[in-house]
Design a protein around this motif. Structure first.
Motif, PDB file in Angstrom:
ATOM      1  N   GLY D   8       0.826  -1.208   0.000  1.00 13.61           N
ATOM      2  CA  GLY D   8       0.000   0.000   0.000  1.00 13.61           C
ATOM      3  C   GLY D   8       0.851   1.246   0.000  1.00 13.61           C
ATOM      4  O   GLY D   8       2.045   1.192  -0.323  1.00 13.61           O
ATOM      5  N   ASN D   9       0.238   2.362   0.342  1.00 18.20           N
ATOM      6  CA  ASN D   9       1.021   3.597   0.428  1.00 18.20           C
ATOM      7  C   ASN D   9       0.371   4.591   1.392  1.00 18.20           C
ATOM      8  O   ASN D   9      -0.763   4.403   1.819  1.00 18.20           O
ATOM      9  CB  ASN D   9       1.224   4.229  -0.956  1.00 18.20           C
ATOM     10  CG  ASN D   9      -0.086   4.483  -1.660  1.00 18.20           C
ATOM     11  OD1 ASN D   9      -0.949   5.169  -1.126  1.00 18.20           O
ATOM     12  ND2 ASN D   9      -0.256   3.932  -2.855  1.00 18.20           N
ATOM     13  N   VAL D  10       1.133   5.631   1.717  1.00 18.72           N
ATOM     14  CA  VAL D  10       0.692   6.654   2.653  1.00 18.72           C
ATOM     15  C   VAL D  10       0.544   7.984   1.926  1.00 18.72           C
ATOM     16  O   VAL D  10       1.417   8.352   1.134  1.00 18.72           O
ATOM     17  CB  VAL D  10       1.715   6.816   3.800  1.00 18.72           C
ATOM     18  CG1 VAL D  10       1.461   8.088   4.599  1.00 18.72           C
ATOM     19  CG2 VAL D  10       1.694   5.615   4.714  1.00 18.72           C
ATOM     20  N   THR D  11      -0.544   8.682   2.192  1.00 14.81           N
ATOM     21  CA  THR D  11      -0.721  10.048   1.707  1.00 14.81           C
ATOM     22  C   THR D  11      -0.528  10.982   2.900  1.00 14.81           C
ATOM     23  O   THR D  11      -1.147  10.788   3.944  1.00 14.81           O
ATOM     24  CB  THR D  11      -2.144  10.235   1.134  1.00 14.81           C
ATOM     25  OG1 THR D  11      -2.370   9.226   0.155  1.00 14.81           O
ATOM     26  CG2 THR D  11      -2.278  11.609   0.482  1.00 14.81           C
ATOM     27  N   SER D  12       0.370  11.953   2.722  1.00  4.46           N
ATOM     28  CA  SER D  12       0.682  12.870   3.820  1.00  4.46           C
ATOM     29  C   SER D  12       0.950  14.263   3.259  1.00  4.46           C
ATOM     30  O   SER D  12       1.788  14.438   2.378  1.00  4.46           O
ATOM     31  CB  SER D  12       1.920  12.364   4.576  1.00  4.46           C
ATOM     32  OG  SER D  12       2.396  13.348   5.465  1.00  4.46           O
ATOM     33  N   THR D  13       0.208  15.241   3.736  1.00  9.57           N
ATOM     34  CA  THR D  13       0.420  16.626   3.293  1.00  9.57           C
ATOM     35  C   THR D  13       1.439  17.318   4.185  1.00  9.57           C
ATOM     36  O   THR D  13       2.348  17.996   3.713  1.00  9.57           O
ATOM     37  CB  THR D  13      -0.918  17.403   3.358  1.00  9.57           C
ATOM     38  OG1 THR D  13      -1.905  16.665   2.656  1.00  9.57           O
ATOM     39  CG2 THR D  13      -0.758  18.778   2.727  1.00  9.57           C
ATOM     40  N   ILE D  14       1.270  17.115   5.486  1.00  5.33           N
ATOM     41  CA  ILE D  14       2.177  17.738   6.450  1.00  5.33           C
ATOM     42  C   ILE D  14       3.292  16.755   6.746  1.00  5.33           C
ATOM     43  O   ILE D  14       3.096  15.749   7.434  1.00  5.33           O
ATOM     44  CB  ILE D  14       1.421  18.107   7.745  1.00  5.33           C
ATOM     45  CG1 ILE D  14       0.285  19.083   7.434  1.00  5.33           C
ATOM     46  CG2 ILE D  14       2.375  18.698   8.783  1.00  5.33           C
ATOM     47  CD1 ILE D  14      -0.612  19.381   8.629  1.00  5.33           C
ATOM     48  N   LYS D  15       4.466  17.008   6.176  1.00  2.00           N
ATOM     49  CA  LYS D  15       5.587  16.085   6.355  1.00  2.00           C
ATOM     50  C   LYS D  15       6.895  16.841   6.141  1.00  2.00           C
ATOM     51  O   LYS D  15       6.881  18.012   5.752  1.00  2.00           O
ATOM     52  CB  LYS D  15       5.479  14.920   5.370  1.00  2.00           C
ATOM     53  CG  LYS D  15       5.509  15.348   3.925  1.00  2.00           C
ATOM     54  CD  LYS D  15       5.254  14.170   2.981  1.00  2.00           C
ATOM     55  CE  LYS D  15       5.000  14.702   1.577  1.00  2.00           C
ATOM     56  NZ  LYS D  15       4.535  13.667   0.652  1.00  2.00           N
ATOM     57  N   ILE D  16       8.007  16.167   6.408  1.00  2.00           N
ATOM     58  CA  ILE D  16       9.323  16.773   6.185  1.00  2.00           C
ATOM     59  C   ILE D  16       9.383  17.257   4.742  1.00  2.00           C
ATOM     60  O   ILE D  16       9.111  16.501   3.813  1.00  2.00           O
ATOM     61  CB  ILE D  16      10.418  15.733   6.478  1.00  2.00           C
ATOM     62  CG1 ILE D  16      10.461  15.455   7.989  1.00  2.00           C
ATOM     63  CG2 ILE D  16      11.756  16.193   5.949  1.00  2.00           C
ATOM     64  CD1 ILE D  16      11.567  14.526   8.416  1.00  2.00           C
ATOM     65  N   LYS D  17       9.784  18.525   4.549  1.00  2.00           N
ATOM     66  CA  LYS D  17       9.683  19.099   3.200  1.00  2.00           C
ATOM     67  C   LYS D  17      10.620  18.414   2.205  1.00  2.00           C
ATOM     68  O   LYS D  17      10.351  18.382   1.010  1.00  2.00           O
ATOM     69  CB  LYS D  17       9.909  20.618   3.229  1.00  2.00           C
ATOM     70  CG  LYS D  17      11.288  21.048   3.672  1.00  2.00           C
ATOM     71  CD  LYS D  17      11.423  22.569   3.639  1.00  2.00           C
ATOM     72  CE  LYS D  17      12.881  22.987   3.767  1.00  2.00           C
ATOM     73  NZ  LYS D  17      13.635  22.319   4.859  1.00  2.00           N
ATOM     74  N   ASP D  18      11.707  17.823   2.698  1.00  2.00           N
ATOM     75  CA  ASP D  18      12.666  17.181   1.795  1.00  2.00           C
ATOM     76  C   ASP D  18      12.127  15.919   1.130  1.00  2.00           C
ATOM     77  O   ASP D  18      12.759  15.368   0.218  1.00  2.00           O
ATOM     78  CB  ASP D  18      13.958  16.817   2.545  1.00  2.00           C
ATOM     79  CG  ASP D  18      14.786  18.038   2.881  1.00  2.00           C
ATOM     80  OD1 ASP D  18      14.459  19.137   2.398  1.00  2.00           O
ATOM     81  OD2 ASP D  18      15.772  17.896   3.618  1.00  2.00           O
ATOM     82  N   ILE D  19      10.986  15.413   1.597  1.00  2.00           N
ATOM     83  CA  ILE D  19      10.430  14.230   0.940  1.00  2.00           C
ATOM     84  C   ILE D  19       9.175  14.559   0.138  1.00  2.00           C
ATOM     85  O   ILE D  19       8.443  13.656  -0.261  1.00  2.00           O
ATOM     86  CB  ILE D  19      10.158  13.064   1.931  1.00  2.00           C
ATOM     87  CG1 ILE D  19       9.218  13.486   3.069  1.00  2.00           C
ATOM     88  CG2 ILE D  19      11.457  12.530   2.490  1.00  2.00           C
ATOM     89  CD1 ILE D  19       8.741  12.294   3.930  1.00  2.00           C
ATOM     90  N   LYS D  20       8.925  15.827  -0.120  1.00  2.00           N
ATOM     91  CA  LYS D  20       7.813  16.197  -1.017  1.00  2.00           C
ATOM     92  C   LYS D  20       8.050  15.515  -2.354  1.00  2.00           C
ATOM     93  O   LYS D  20       9.133  15.610  -2.939  1.00  2.00           O
ATOM     94  CB  LYS D  20       7.751  17.733  -1.200  1.00  2.00           C
ATOM     95  CG  LYS D  20       7.283  18.484   0.032  1.00  2.00           C
ATOM     96  CD  LYS D  20       5.786  18.867  -0.019  1.00  2.00           C
ATOM     97  CE  LYS D  20       5.164  19.001   1.369  1.00  2.00           C
ATOM     98  NZ  LYS D  20       5.543  20.232   2.081  1.00  2.00           N
ATOM     99  N   GLY D  21       7.066  14.811  -2.841  1.00  2.00           N
ATOM    100  CA  GLY D  21       7.174  14.153  -4.136  1.00  2.00           C
ATOM    101  C   GLY D  21       7.767  12.759  -4.091  1.00  2.00           C
ATOM    102  O   GLY D  21       7.759  12.041  -5.080  1.00  2.00           O
ATOM    103  N   VAL D  22       8.284  12.360  -2.931  1.00  2.00           N
ATOM    104  CA  VAL D  22       8.837  11.008  -2.800  1.00  2.00           C
ATOM    105  C   VAL D  22       7.702  10.050  -2.455  1.00  2.00           C
ATOM    106  O   VAL D  22       6.868  10.349  -1.607  1.00  2.00           O
ATOM    107  CB  VAL D  22       9.932  10.961  -1.710  1.00  2.00           C
ATOM    108  CG1 VAL D  22      10.315   9.529  -1.378  1.00  2.00           C
ATOM    109  CG2 VAL D  22      11.140  11.775  -2.139  1.00  2.00           C
ATOM    110  N   SER D  23       7.672   8.901  -3.124  1.00  2.00           N
ATOM    111  CA  SER D  23       6.634   7.904  -2.870  1.00  2.00           C
ATOM    112  C   SER D  23       6.858   7.241  -1.511  1.00  2.00           C
ATOM    113  O   SER D  23       7.974   6.849  -1.171  1.00  2.00           O
ATOM    114  CB  SER D  23       6.694   6.858  -3.989  1.00  2.00           C
ATOM    115  OG  SER D  23       5.667   5.931  -3.826  1.00  2.00           O
ATOM    116  N   LEU D  24       5.793   7.149  -0.715  1.00  2.00           N
ATOM    117  CA  LEU D  24       5.866   6.529   0.612  1.00  2.00           C
ATOM    118  C   LEU D  24       5.065   5.236   0.590  1.00  2.00           C
ATOM    119  O   LEU D  24       3.836   5.249   0.650  1.00  2.00           O
ATOM    120  CB  LEU D  24       5.314   7.491   1.671  1.00  2.00           C
ATOM    121  CG  LEU D  24       6.105   8.792   1.861  1.00  2.00           C
ATOM    122  CD1 LEU D  24       5.316   9.774   2.726  1.00  2.00           C
ATOM    123  CD2 LEU D  24       7.471   8.522   2.478  1.00  2.00           C
TER     124      LEU D  24
END
Lengths: 94, 94, 94, 94, 94
Positions: D8-24
């Motif tokens: 599966g995967n995680v959707t997160s808006t508020i997160k460490i800015k350096d992982i914006k766009g990285v698939s979780l």
């Protein structure tokens, strides 16, 4: 990163000076059904996560990298707040 | 960081020279009800935490960052002494 | 750091060259009553700890910091030899 | 590195800015028979691994080294996608 | 370092580019009697260890230090091949 729920916080006067003002949350690790998993731990937070919110956190030095002082001696910190968790249950049997 | 109670200390003459004079506490990890959790370990202390006090500690290199010599080869150290631990029990069920 | 007892050693000809000449001990982690806890592991030693002695060891990079070459790729090393371990048993119940 | 299956995967808006766009991704660790082992965790992905694929992942800082920003505070990341896993079962008894 | 037996290997085309050409072994951790302990994992190898051989391996960044590119994002690597393991069984009771 591990999934967790914020369940409380720690008040500490005598602590490493580099984390003065940093929020210290008590987080309960959870599985992908948000069920408790093992025992709670203390994680630093820089996002304002509140009690009852689901988050994912990093351990070791990685947990401190979002703090004002990344070399602060913290070994667990909130990486992000979860909006939505998608798990394909039919994949979980291996 | 993990919650723990200070339960004793270690006396060691032959040890890494960078930790000469550093207090080596025996700490018992605890859960959020302060019940024992797993086995005790040895953590370096720079805050003067005493037997019976509740603390939170960091592992790996993070545990050494508050010591006089942060690269001293210690892998667990006291991060702070707990004044008060708040846990919202109704959140703990996940 | 974890408490452990030295119970043996490893002989290895083909190994990381930076640990040539470094003693590789087999150590059994123990609890605060010196009872075995989990399974033995291999820890580098620079103090001459012998079979039967009680020690405390560090994991990860911290375990290598007392070796001639601290970046040697070792992930567990003896931090010190225990002279005396004091534990206040009445504190252990949490 | 641990073997795992992407579930599966995680959707997160508020997160460490350096992982914006990285698939979780949510990954379920598995044993060498691809049976589930312990609980799922969140790993960053830079290879486009999809739900149902088998991967191996690294923990701690090593897990972030393949990301656009290797110091991004991530503590688990996909190291590679498994094409084929060979295990000699008669060796597994020790 | 942990004791382990080499039981297989992983074939992976899509992986961190810094480990192209590095052997990826499946290793089964073992105790000091060479009995299986927990689940297998993937460790990078630069010594040519073969299926059936006993090794000791390092975790975290330490596991990558013997590879051509030590910062390759690998979190487990073979430290050495075991010629002989000596354990004094009468010491094991604590």
């Amino acid at each position: 990163m591990q999934l967790a729920k914020v369940i409380g916080n720690v008040t500490s006067t005598i602590k490493i000076k580099d984390i003065k003002g940093v929020s210290l949350l008590v987080v309960q690790p959870v599985n992908s059904k948000f069920e408790p998993l093992g025992s709670p731990l203390v994680a630093a937070d820089n996002f304002g996560a509140g009690v009852g919110e689901y988050v994912f956190f990093s351990k070791s030095k990685e947990g401190a990298m979002n703090l004002p002082i990344p070399t602060s001696g913290v070994d667990a910190g909130i990486t992000g707040i979860i909006d939505y968790l998608y798990v394909d249950d039919k994949q979980k049997s291996g």
